[in-house]
Design an enzyme around this catalytic site. Structure first.
Site, PDB file in Angstrom:
ATOM      1  N   VAL A  16       0.865  -1.169  -0.024  1.00  0.00           N
ATOM      2  CA  VAL A  16      -0.018   0.107  -0.037  1.00  0.00           C
ATOM      3  C   VAL A  16       0.736   1.367   0.000  1.00  0.00           C
ATOM      4  O   VAL A  16       0.584   2.111  -0.690  1.00  0.00           O
ATOM      5  CB  VAL A  16      -0.764  -0.008   1.183  1.00  0.00           C
ATOM      6  N   TYR A  68      12.633   9.022  11.840  1.00  0.00           N
ATOM      7  CA  TYR A  68      11.661   9.809  12.411  1.00  0.00           C
ATOM      8  C   TYR A  68      11.784  11.403  12.880  1.00  0.00           C
ATOM      9  O   TYR A  68      11.111  11.996  12.651  1.00  0.00           O
ATOM     10  CB  TYR A  68      11.241   9.234  13.577  1.00  0.00           C
ATOM     11  N   ARG A  91      -9.902 -10.737  15.577  1.00  0.00           N
ATOM     12  CA  ARG A  91      -9.686  -9.389  14.998  1.00  0.00           C
ATOM     13  C   ARG A  91      -9.215  -8.286  15.879  1.00  0.00           C
ATOM     14  O   ARG A  91      -8.484  -7.483  15.787  1.00  0.00           O
ATOM     15  CB  ARG A  91     -11.192  -9.001  14.404  1.00  0.00           C
ATOM     16  N   ALA A 121      -3.866   4.776   6.903  1.00  0.00           N
ATOM     17  CA  ALA A 121      -4.412   3.890   5.676  1.00  0.00           C
ATOM     18  C   ALA A 121      -4.641   2.366   6.331  1.00  0.00           C
ATOM     19  O   ALA A 121      -5.367   1.566   5.921  1.00  0.00           O
ATOM     20  CB  ALA A 121      -3.785   3.866   4.439  1.00  0.00           C
ATOM     21  N   THR A 122      -3.740   2.219   7.403  1.00  0.00           N
ATOM     22  CA  THR A 122      -3.599   0.626   7.888  1.00  0.00           C
ATOM     23  C   THR A 122      -5.004   0.668   8.510  1.00  0.00           C
ATOM     24  O   THR A 122      -5.894   1.306   9.233  1.00  0.00           O
ATOM     25  CB  THR A 122      -2.830   0.951   9.377  1.00  0.00           C
ATOM     26  N   ASP A 151     -13.860   2.890  -1.137  1.00  0.00           N
ATOM     27  CA  ASP A 151     -15.150   2.473  -1.409  1.00  0.00           C
ATOM     28  C   ASP A 151     -16.327   3.128  -2.259  1.00  0.00           C
ATOM     29  O   ASP A 151     -16.775   2.604  -3.193  1.00  0.00           O
ATOM     30  CB  ASP A 151     -15.961   2.050  -0.043  1.00  0.00           C
ATOM     31  N   ALA A 153     -15.251   5.365  -4.413  1.00  0.00           N
ATOM     32  CA  ALA A 153     -14.544   5.158  -5.678  1.00  0.00           C
ATOM     33  C   ALA A 153     -14.966   3.947  -6.337  1.00  0.00           C
ATOM     34  O   ALA A 153     -15.381   3.947  -7.818  1.00  0.00           O
ATOM     35  CB  ALA A 153     -13.135   5.359  -5.846  1.00  0.00           C
ATOM     36  N   ARG A 154     -14.998   2.816  -5.698  1.00  0.00           N
ATOM     37  CA  ARG A 154     -15.396   1.590  -6.264  1.00  0.00           C
ATOM     38  C   ARG A 154     -17.147   1.661  -6.627  1.00  0.00           C
ATOM     39  O   ARG A 154     -17.440   1.224  -7.775  1.00  0.00           O
ATOM     40  CB  ARG A 154     -15.351   0.423  -5.445  1.00  0.00           C
ATOM     41  N   HIS A 178     -15.175   1.396   7.290  1.00  0.00           N
ATOM     42  CA  HIS A 178     -14.583   1.124   6.185  1.00  0.00           C
ATOM     43  C   HIS A 178     -14.347  -0.726   6.315  1.00  0.00           C
ATOM     44  O   HIS A 178     -13.479  -1.042   6.885  1.00  0.00           O
ATOM     45  CB  HIS A 178     -13.229   1.407   5.686  1.00  0.00           C
ATOM     46  N   THR A 233      -4.881  -5.738  -1.684  1.00  0.00           N
ATOM     47  CA  THR A 233      -5.156  -4.636  -2.672  1.00  0.00           C
ATOM     48  C   THR A 233      -4.333  -3.419  -2.242  1.00  0.00           C
ATOM     49  O   THR A 233      -4.024  -2.989  -1.115  1.00  0.00           O
ATOM     50  CB  THR A 233      -6.856  -4.282  -2.269  1.00  0.00           C
TER      51      THR A 233
HETATM   52  P1  NAD Z   1       2.417  -4.996   3.810  1.00  0.00           P
HETATM   53  O1  NAD Z   1       2.390  -6.061   4.795  1.00  0.00           O
HETATM   54  O2  NAD Z   1       2.976  -4.906   2.294  1.00  0.00           O
HETATM   55  O3  NAD Z   1       3.065  -3.803   4.564  1.00  0.00           O
HETATM   56  C1  NAD Z   1       3.231  -3.318   6.034  1.00  0.00           C
HETATM   57  C2  NAD Z   1       4.721  -2.804   6.113  1.00  0.00           C
HETATM   58  O4  NAD Z   1       4.688  -2.071   7.541  1.00  0.00           O
HETATM   59  C3  NAD Z   1       5.695  -3.615   5.757  1.00  0.00           C
HETATM   60  O5  NAD Z   1       6.732  -3.193   5.117  1.00  0.00           O
HETATM   61  C4  NAD Z   1       6.472  -3.867   7.420  1.00  0.00           C
HETATM   62  O6  NAD Z   1       7.649  -3.836   7.465  1.00  0.00           O
HETATM   63  C5  NAD Z   1       5.864  -2.243   7.728  1.00  0.00           C
HETATM   64  N1  NAD Z   1       5.665  -2.344   9.353  1.00  0.00           N
HETATM   65  C6  NAD Z   1       5.382  -3.002  10.385  1.00  0.00           C
HETATM   66  N2  NAD Z   1       5.666  -2.845  11.471  1.00  0.00           N
HETATM   67  C7  NAD Z   1       6.212  -1.358  11.358  1.00  0.00           C
HETATM   68  C8  NAD Z   1       6.593  -0.435  12.427  1.00  0.00           C
HETATM   69  N3  NAD Z   1       6.540  -0.712  13.669  1.00  0.00           N
HETATM   70  N4  NAD Z   1       7.041   0.554  11.922  1.00  0.00           N
HETATM   71  C9  NAD Z   1       7.314   0.809  10.643  1.00  0.00           C
HETATM   72  N5  NAD Z   1       6.955  -0.149   9.859  1.00  0.00           N
HETATM   73  C10 NAD Z   1       6.373  -1.104  10.121  1.00  0.00           C
HETATM   74  O7  NAD Z   1       1.084  -4.468   3.983  1.00  0.00           O
HETATM   75  P2  NAD Z   1       0.210  -3.817   2.647  1.00  0.00           P
HETATM   76  O8  NAD Z   1      -0.623  -4.620   2.074  1.00  0.00           O
HETATM   77  O9  NAD Z   1       1.050  -2.734   2.508  1.00  0.00           O
HETATM   78  O10 NAD Z   1      -1.135  -3.051   3.951  1.00  0.00           O
HETATM   79  C11 NAD Z   1      -0.718  -2.104   4.686  1.00  0.00           C
HETATM   80  C12 NAD Z   1      -2.151  -1.647   5.388  1.00  0.00           C
HETATM   81  O11 NAD Z   1      -3.002  -1.113   4.592  1.00  0.00           O
HETATM   82  C13 NAD Z   1      -2.774  -2.808   6.225  1.00  0.00           C
HETATM   83  O12 NAD Z   1      -3.432  -2.742   7.400  1.00  0.00           O
HETATM   84  C14 NAD Z   1      -4.140  -2.953   5.151  1.00  0.00           C
HETATM   85  O13 NAD Z   1      -4.967  -3.749   5.650  1.00  0.00           O
HETATM   86  C15 NAD Z   1      -4.213  -1.583   4.844  1.00  0.00           C
HETATM   87  N6  NAD Z   1      -5.223  -1.193   3.776  1.00  0.00           N
HETATM   88  C16 NAD Z   1      -6.089  -0.262   3.903  1.00  0.00           C
HETATM   89  C17 NAD Z   1      -6.755   0.044   2.856  1.00  0.00           C
HETATM   90  C18 NAD Z   1      -7.742   1.064   3.131  1.00  0.00           C
HETATM   91  O14 NAD Z   1      -8.728   1.383   2.127  1.00  0.00           O
HETATM   92  N7  NAD Z   1      -7.619   2.225   4.115  1.00  0.00           N
HETATM   93  C19 NAD Z   1      -6.676  -0.787   1.755  1.00  0.00           C
HETATM   94  C20 NAD Z   1      -5.971  -1.712   1.480  1.00  0.00           C
HETATM   95  C21 NAD Z   1      -4.950  -1.838   2.556  1.00  0.00           C
END
Ligand code: NAD
Length: 316
Positions: A16, A68, A91, A121-122, A151, A153-154, A178, A233
């Site tokens: 992401v 940081y 969860r 976004a997480t 959502d 946009a979808r 979401h 995604t």
């Molecule tokens: P990913 O596993 O590819 O990436 C997560 C990254 O976070 C990794 O590179 C990891 O090393 C890093 N990380 C973990 N702990 C950390 C810390 N303490 N400090 C710094 N970095 C740290 O996951 P992703 O596919 O990129 O998804 C990321 C998040 O986005 C997920 O929570 C996912 O559910 C969410 N997401 C949100 C939406 C939305 O609509 N808001 C859509 C898709 C995904």
């Protein structure tokens, strides 16, 4: 905005985060982009890879793996860091672990003297945005979750396909969490300025209300289908984050469905949830209150209740 250069610090360089970075590079959205990840080697590699595309980009950009302390003069800190759900994990367990991840991020960001806007976004994004607000002590206007931007946009894409109209002329929102309790207030959905429900009623059965329920379901389950097909995604959310960032830097006063803290709007207080917001360089300028039907109001309140309960179960 703290500086005249547009500076973004991205925390979490996974799929992401890097889709966001790549979309920003292609659209020339910022001047300086700092990458931070717990996996420092990965952040460095991603910075190298993006820098090697600069010769083909429309704008110059300073991109590097940072620390940081680099947040001190940033305009936006975007958080895409997170841990994945382990098999058998609930969860709430996942939420608890992501809350710990956020504690390890928000503290050093605020200690740097950062005074800009948090863009989260997480997932679960509404709760993570609320956690960010609480841990940072920032004014909620400056803590934004991506909410139901993707959502929505979808939804507009699906409506464009259904009515065979440019999706930019379809005006409709996904409201609420979401996630599973999100919904579409169809009373507020328009093709140009023509209500979609009116179109259905006048179409001699060409367009049907039950098809709209199918579209709601398609939007709600889109992420599951994409994850099943390709594990995660990321392009859509990366572009949604880029759009939000552009609205902030351009002081656009644009309307996007973001996760914002409610202060009595829709009769709800304190919960972060996806609602249409006016957004500009100061963050959330206003939460728009739509005129929902009683049934839609109930769905919204129920979605907020679900989010509030999960947040309150957490031990922060
Ligand atoms: P990913 O596993 O590819 O990436 C997560 C990254 O976070 C990794 O590179 C990891 O090393 C890093 N990380 C973990 N702990 C950390 C810390 N303490 N400090 C710094 N970095 C740290 O996951 P992703 O596919 O990129 O998804 C990321 C998040 O986005 C997920 O929570 C996912 O559910 C969410 N997401 C949100 C939406 C939305 O609509 N808001 C859509 C898709 C995904």
């Amino acid at each position: 905005m703290t500086t005249d250069k547009r500076k973004v610090v991205l925390i979490g360089c996974g799929m992401v985060g890097m889709s966001y970075a790549y979309a920003m590079l292609n659209q020339g959205i910022c001047d300086e982009l700092v990458l931070i990840d717990v996996d420092e080697k990965r952040a460095k590699g991603e910075a190298m890879d993006l820098n090697h595309g600069l010769a083909f980009a429309g704008n110059n950009m300073k991109i590097y793996a940072g620390e940081y302390k680099d947040c001190s003069d940033a305009d936006i800190v975007a958080i895409c860091a997170g841990v994945a759900q382990k098999p058998g994990e609930t969860r709430l367990d996942l939420l608890q672990r992501n809350a710990a991840v956020f504690r390890s991020i928000i503290d050093p960001v605020t200690e740097s003297g950062f005074n800009g806007i948090f863009l989260v976004a997480t997932n679960p994004v509404d709760i993570m945005a609320r956690i960010t607000c609480s841990l940072s002590g920032f004014n909620p206007r400056r803590v934004i979750g991506t909410g139901t931007a993707l959502d929505t946009a979808r939804l507009r894409y699906c409506l464009g396909e259904y009515f065979n109209v440019d999706s930019r002329n379809m005006h409709a929102y996904v409201l609420g969490e979401h996630g599973d309790s999100e919904f579409v207030p169809w009373s507020q959905a328009m093709l140009a300025t023509k209500p979609v429900l009116e179109l259905c009623d006048e179409s001699n059965n060409k367009y049907k209300r039950e098809d709209l329920d199918g579209i709601t379901e398609e939007v709600r389950t889109a992420a599951y289908k994409i994850i099943d097909a390709k594990r995660a995604t990321y392009y859509g959310i990366g572009m949604a984050m880029t759009r939000i960032t552009k609205a902030i830097f351009g002081n656009e006063n644009s309307v996007l469905t973001l996760s914002a803290k409610l202060r009595g709007e829709y009769g709800v207080k304190d919960v972060y949830v996806g609602v249409p917001c006016i957004i500009n360089r100061n963050g959330i300028q206003k939460v728009l209150e739509l005129k929902l039907t009683d049934e839609e109001k109930d769905k919204f309140v129920q979605s907020c209740r679900t989010l509030d309960e999960s947040y309150k179960e957490l031990q922060l």
